[in-house]
Write a protein that holds these residues in place. Structure first.
Motif, PDB file in Angstrom:
ATOM      1  N   PRO A  67      -0.254  29.170   7.316  1.00  0.00           N
ATOM      2  CA  PRO A  67       0.029  29.329   5.880  1.00  0.00           C
ATOM      3  C   PRO A  67       0.335  30.777   5.501  1.00  0.00           C
ATOM      4  CG  PRO A  67      -2.343  29.107   6.254  1.00  0.00           C
ATOM      5  CD  PRO A  67      -1.688  28.980   7.605  1.00  0.00           C
ATOM      6  N   THR A  68       0.376  31.656   6.508  1.00  0.00           N
ATOM      7  CA  THR A  68       0.625  33.078   6.243  1.00  0.00           C
ATOM      8  C   THR A  68       1.902  33.523   6.949  1.00  0.00           C
ATOM      9  OG1 THR A  68      -0.789  33.535   8.140  1.00  0.00           O
ATOM     10  CG2 THR A  68      -1.800  33.724   5.952  1.00  0.00           C
ATOM     11  N   VAL A  69       2.445  34.651   6.485  1.00  0.00           N
ATOM     12  CA  VAL A  69       3.656  35.205   7.098  1.00  0.00           C
ATOM     13  C   VAL A  69       3.433  36.691   7.390  1.00  0.00           C
ATOM     14  CG1 VAL A  69       4.714  35.657   4.820  1.00  0.00           C
ATOM     15  CG2 VAL A  69       6.170  35.465   6.847  1.00  0.00           C
ATOM     16  N   ALA A  70       3.942  37.134   8.560  1.00  0.00           N
ATOM     17  CA  ALA A  70       3.835  38.547   8.935  1.00  0.00           C
ATOM     18  C   ALA A  70       5.102  39.263   8.491  1.00  0.00           C
ATOM     19  CB  ALA A  70       3.654  38.662  10.446  1.00  0.00           C
ATOM     20  N   VAL A  71       4.955  40.354   7.728  1.00  0.00           N
ATOM     21  CA  VAL A  71       6.130  41.077   7.225  1.00  0.00           C
ATOM     22  C   VAL A  71       6.008  42.569   7.504  1.00  0.00           C
ATOM     23  CG1 VAL A  71       6.930  39.547   5.388  1.00  0.00           C
ATOM     24  CG2 VAL A  71       5.029  41.080   4.933  1.00  0.00           C
ATOM     25  N   ARG A  72       7.181  43.170   7.770  1.00  0.00           N
ATOM     26  CA  ARG A  72       7.168  44.626   7.966  1.00  0.00           C
ATOM     27  C   ARG A  72       8.503  45.213   7.560  1.00  0.00           C
ATOM     28  NH1 ARG A  72       8.090  48.726  11.910  1.00  0.00           N
ATOM     29  NH2 ARG A  72       9.348  48.017  13.678  1.00  0.00           N
ATOM     30  N   MET A  73       8.478  46.460   7.068  1.00  0.00           N
ATOM     31  CA  MET A  73       9.712  47.180   6.749  1.00  0.00           C
ATOM     32  C   MET A  73       9.871  48.304   7.766  1.00  0.00           C
ATOM     33  SD  MET A  73      11.373  48.645   3.308  1.00  0.00           S
ATOM     34  CE  MET A  73      10.213  49.697   2.564  1.00  0.00           C
ATOM     35  N   PRO A  74      10.795  48.145   8.733  1.00  0.00           N
ATOM     36  CA  PRO A  74      10.964  49.173   9.759  1.00  0.00           C
ATOM     37  C   PRO A  74      11.582  50.441   9.176  1.00  0.00           C
ATOM     38  CG  PRO A  74      12.603  47.436  10.024  1.00  0.00           C
ATOM     39  CD  PRO A  74      11.720  47.010   8.901  1.00  0.00           C
ATOM     40  N   SER A  75      11.280  51.587   9.793  1.00  0.00           N
ATOM     41  CA  SER A  75      11.839  52.852   9.283  1.00  0.00           C
ATOM     42  C   SER A  75      13.129  53.242  10.002  1.00  0.00           C
ATOM     43  CB  SER A  75      10.813  53.979   9.431  1.00  0.00           C
ATOM     44  OG  SER A  75      10.538  54.197  10.802  1.00  0.00           O
ATOM     45  N   HIS A  76      13.438  52.585  11.121  1.00  0.00           N
ATOM     46  CA  HIS A  76      14.647  52.964  11.866  1.00  0.00           C
ATOM     47  C   HIS A  76      15.870  52.732  10.975  1.00  0.00           C
ATOM     48  CE1 HIS A  76      17.661  53.312  14.953  1.00  0.00           C
ATOM     49  NE2 HIS A  76      16.736  53.532  15.879  1.00  0.00           N
ATOM     50  N   PRO A  77      16.702  53.775  10.788  1.00  0.00           N
ATOM     51  CA  PRO A  77      17.839  53.632   9.860  1.00  0.00           C
ATOM     52  C   PRO A  77      18.804  52.515  10.253  1.00  0.00           C
ATOM     53  CG  PRO A  77      17.910  55.747  11.037  1.00  0.00           C
ATOM     54  CD  PRO A  77      16.589  55.128  11.345  1.00  0.00           C
ATOM     55  N   VAL A  78      18.954  52.268  11.563  1.00  0.00           N
ATOM     56  CA  VAL A  78      19.884  51.201  11.981  1.00  0.00           C
ATOM     57  C   VAL A  78      19.304  49.833  11.619  1.00  0.00           C
ATOM     58  CG1 VAL A  78      21.069  50.128  13.934  1.00  0.00           C
ATOM     59  CG2 VAL A  78      20.872  52.624  13.805  1.00  0.00           C
ATOM     60  N   ALA A  79      17.997  49.665  11.795  1.00  0.00           N
ATOM     61  CA  ALA A  79      17.362  48.399  11.414  1.00  0.00           C
ATOM     62  C   ALA A  79      17.512  48.189   9.912  1.00  0.00           C
ATOM     63  CB  ALA A  79      15.884  48.410  11.817  1.00  0.00           C
ATOM     64  N   GLN A  80      17.274  49.245   9.145  1.00  0.00           N
ATOM     65  CA  GLN A  80      17.386  49.114   7.685  1.00  0.00           C
ATOM     66  C   GLN A  80      18.803  48.735   7.271  1.00  0.00           C
ATOM     67  OE1 GLN A  80      15.854  52.405   5.468  1.00  0.00           O
ATOM     68  NE2 GLN A  80      13.738  51.988   6.106  1.00  0.00           N
ATOM     69  N   SER A  81      19.803  49.430   7.844  1.00  0.00           N
ATOM     70  CA  SER A  81      21.191  49.121   7.470  1.00  0.00           C
ATOM     71  C   SER A  81      21.558  47.703   7.871  1.00  0.00           C
ATOM     72  CB  SER A  81      22.177  50.065   8.155  1.00  0.00           C
ATOM     73  OG  SER A  81      21.832  51.379   7.915  1.00  0.00           O
TER      74      SER A  81
ATOM     75  N   PRO B 220      -0.094  35.512   2.398  1.00  0.00           N
ATOM     76  CA  PRO B 220       0.198  34.091   2.152  1.00  0.00           C
ATOM     77  C   PRO B 220       1.699  33.857   2.027  1.00  0.00           C
ATOM     78  CG  PRO B 220      -1.389  34.948   0.551  1.00  0.00           C
ATOM     79  CD  PRO B 220      -0.916  36.116   1.346  1.00  0.00           C
ATOM     80  N   LYS B 221       2.202  32.801   2.659  1.00  0.00           N
ATOM     81  CA  LYS B 221       3.654  32.579   2.651  1.00  0.00           C
ATOM     82  C   LYS B 221       4.072  31.614   1.552  1.00  0.00           C
ATOM     83  CE  LYS B 221       4.895  28.704   5.702  1.00  0.00           C
ATOM     84  NZ  LYS B 221       5.971  28.167   4.861  1.00  0.00           N
ATOM     85  N   THR B 222       5.365  31.677   1.206  1.00  0.00           N
ATOM     86  CA  THR B 222       5.928  30.687   0.277  1.00  0.00           C
ATOM     87  C   THR B 222       6.395  29.465   1.082  1.00  0.00           C
ATOM     88  OG1 THR B 222       8.157  31.497   0.608  1.00  0.00           O
ATOM     89  CG2 THR B 222       6.892  32.502  -1.201  1.00  0.00           C
ATOM     90  N   LYS B 223       6.779  28.415   0.348  1.00  0.00           N
ATOM     91  CA  LYS B 223       7.313  27.218   1.022  1.00  0.00           C
ATOM     92  C   LYS B 223       8.667  27.502   1.655  1.00  0.00           C
ATOM     93  CE  LYS B 223       5.087  23.406  -1.402  1.00  0.00           C
ATOM     94  NZ  LYS B 223       4.802  23.849  -2.809  1.00  0.00           N
ATOM     95  N   LYS B 224       9.360  28.523   1.108  1.00  0.00           N
ATOM     96  CA  LYS B 224      10.715  28.790   1.614  1.00  0.00           C
ATOM     97  C   LYS B 224      10.710  29.328   3.053  1.00  0.00           C
ATOM     98  CE  LYS B 224      15.062  31.010   0.604  1.00  0.00           C
ATOM     99  NZ  LYS B 224      15.731  32.162   0.006  1.00  0.00           N
ATOM    100  N   VAL B 225       9.627  29.972   3.449  1.00  0.00           N
ATOM    101  CA  VAL B 225       9.575  30.504   4.821  1.00  0.00           C
ATOM    102  C   VAL B 225       9.401  29.328   5.784  1.00  0.00           C
ATOM    103  CG1 VAL B 225       8.315  31.988   6.431  1.00  0.00           C
ATOM    104  CG2 VAL B 225       8.515  32.653   4.017  1.00  0.00           C
ATOM    105  N   PRO B 226      10.345  29.131   6.703  1.00  0.00           N
ATOM    106  CA  PRO B 226      10.239  27.977   7.605  1.00  0.00           C
ATOM    107  C   PRO B 226       8.945  28.013   8.429  1.00  0.00           C
ATOM    108  CG  PRO B 226      12.408  28.994   7.793  1.00  0.00           C
ATOM    109  CD  PRO B 226      11.572  29.905   6.937  1.00  0.00           C
ATOM    110  N   ASP B 227       8.322  26.834   8.600  1.00  0.00           N
ATOM    111  CA  ASP B 227       7.092  26.750   9.394  1.00  0.00           C
ATOM    112  C   ASP B 227       7.310  27.277  10.807  1.00  0.00           C
ATOM    113  OD1 ASP B 227       5.464  25.781   7.424  1.00  0.00           O
ATOM    114  OD2 ASP B 227       5.940  23.675   7.844  1.00  0.00           O
ATOM    115  N   LEU B 228       8.543  27.148  11.280  1.00  0.00           N
ATOM    116  CA  LEU B 228       8.860  27.622  12.626  1.00  0.00           C
ATOM    117  C   LEU B 228       8.590  29.135  12.761  1.00  0.00           C
ATOM    118  CD1 LEU B 228      10.030  26.478  15.220  1.00  0.00           C
ATOM    119  CD2 LEU B 228      12.334  26.872  14.294  1.00  0.00           C
TER     120      LEU B 228
END
Ligand code: TXA
Ligand code: MG
Length: 360
Positions: free
Chosen positions: A127-141, A113-121
């Motif tokens: 009403p939901t948001v897709a989230v992921r934490m990538p493991s690639h060190p360059v993406a993380q940095s 479920p998403k917050t109001k702060k996440v733009p509808d775009l």
């Protein structure tokens, strides 16, 4: 605009982060495929992502995060004002905690479920948001240096083959973006597994990937339904992910019913083939090439995904080899079916079926 391709150093990562902070979009390596990254909370940046890819706004984006520990991921997602946990039951929260503790950072996207702060775009009005934490060190940095969650669809033009190295991003979007960070070839080669965690705690697999349905079941201890990728209410009938053709080469691609060495001798009879054929195999390149030449008497351009039957290697090579065949002199392309539909074989089959030209 000229597109710079830069090796990641602390300076070039800061440069890319500065561009994201200004609302620009940049090419970002991840362990799955390369992404087109922009500030998830900046509507201008989101619009620019859709425009650069020629992507319809009814296809929602995945938001990428990076933080020190994956142990309290849900708390962090709440702190970042991405996820509204108030509607999640304890069971749902427990699933999120177990899945993130095991698979983050890595190729798992959760729909929450998403917050109001996440733009509808960013979520195509869902009403939901897709989230992921990538493991690639360059993406993380890069995400940490930008200081904001980053929306990043695969860095290809809409409907085309996903990029697994910086040159592929340049081929797709060169001239349209200022910078691509070159973080070498993506280790996994297929987009992340997407799992929706419903408020009740029910789980749905929306897109298969390296992390399999079986692994999600085992770690969560819950049943996982297979679901179609979500079509937002305001989308036209044919929404992406539902489109028959996705990840598509420009040349017609057809899946063979069997591996090439097992096709009956008359399989290509009366098929009216052009002079040059392309073949994607899961077996020996030399053997498969010879088999298709024998069956058709045509010139064959063959690429193998794996000489040894290693499906992780096949996944890693899939998009790059499809691209190679698309650039070859072959006029029509064939692919063998994936030899297994279990584990990552299921994800490979999903991408291959979508890459094939729809039969009319
Ligand atoms: O591995 C990946 O996930 C890559 C890299 C760059 O991280 N990204 C990626 O993004 O594959 P993209 O835009 O190609 O795929 C996004 C897909 C959408 O097409 C949709 O199927 C699903 O994620 N999605 C996003 N938000 C959703 C939501 N709120 N509900 C259901 N599905 C959603
Ligand atoms: Mg994509």
């Amino acid at each position: 605009m000229t597109t710079e391709i830069l090796k990641p150093t602390s300076d070039t990562i800061l440069k890319a982060a500065g561009l994201i902070q200004k609302g620009c979009v940049v090419g970002m390596p991840t362990e799955t495929v390369y992404g087109l990254a922009g500030d998830a909370f900046n509507e201008e940046a989101l619009l620019s992502i859709f425009k650069t890819k020629s992507r319809p706004t009814f296809d929602p984006l995945i938001i990428h995060v990076a933080f020190e520990t994956n142990q309290q991921a849900l708390e962090e997602l709440v702190r970042l004002e991405l996820v509204d946990e108030s509607s999640l039951t304890e069971v749902a929260k427990s699933h999120v905690n177990k899945l993130t503790a095991t698979f983050w950072p890595g190729p798992l996207t959760l729909v929450l479920p998403k917050t109001k702060k996440v733009p509808d775009l960013a979520t195509s009005g869902l009403p939901t948001v897709a989230v992921r934490m990538p493991s690639h060190p360059v993406a993380q940095s890069l995400i940490q240096a930008a200081g904001t969650p980053v929306a990043a669809p695969s860095a290809n033009r809409f409907g085309k083959i996903s990029p697994t190295c910086a040159e592929h991003v340049a081929e797709e979007l060169g001239g349209l973006i200022p910078l691509i960070l070159d973080g070498d070839s993506s280790e996994i080669g297929l987009e992340s597994t997407i799992v929706a965690v419903h408020a009740s705690g029910a789980l749905t697999l929306l897109r298969p990937g390296k992390i399999s349905l079986e692994e999600i079941k085992k770690v969560s201890g819950a049943e996982v339904q297979k679901g179609a990728r979500v079509v937002p209410a305001n989308a036209p009938q044919e929404a992406p992910g539902m489109l028959a053709s996705h990840y598509a080469p420009t040349k017609p691609l057809t899946m063979l019913p069997e591996k090439i060495t097992e096709l009956p001798l008359n399989f290509f009879e009366n098929k009216n083939l052009p002079a040059r054929l392309g073949l994607l195999t899961f077996d020996s390149k030399a053997k498969s090439k010879e088999a298709l030449s024998k069956l058709t008497r045509k010139e064959v351009f063959c690429e193998t995904l794996t000489e040894t039957g290693n499906l992780e290697e096949a996944a890693r090579n899939l998009f790059a080899k499809l691209r190679t065949l698309d650039h070859s002199e072959a006029e029509v392309l064939f692919t063998e079916p994936c030899p297994s539909s279990a584990g990552i074989g299921y994800a490979i089959t999903d991408r291959l079926v979508r890459a094939c030209t729809p039969r009319s």
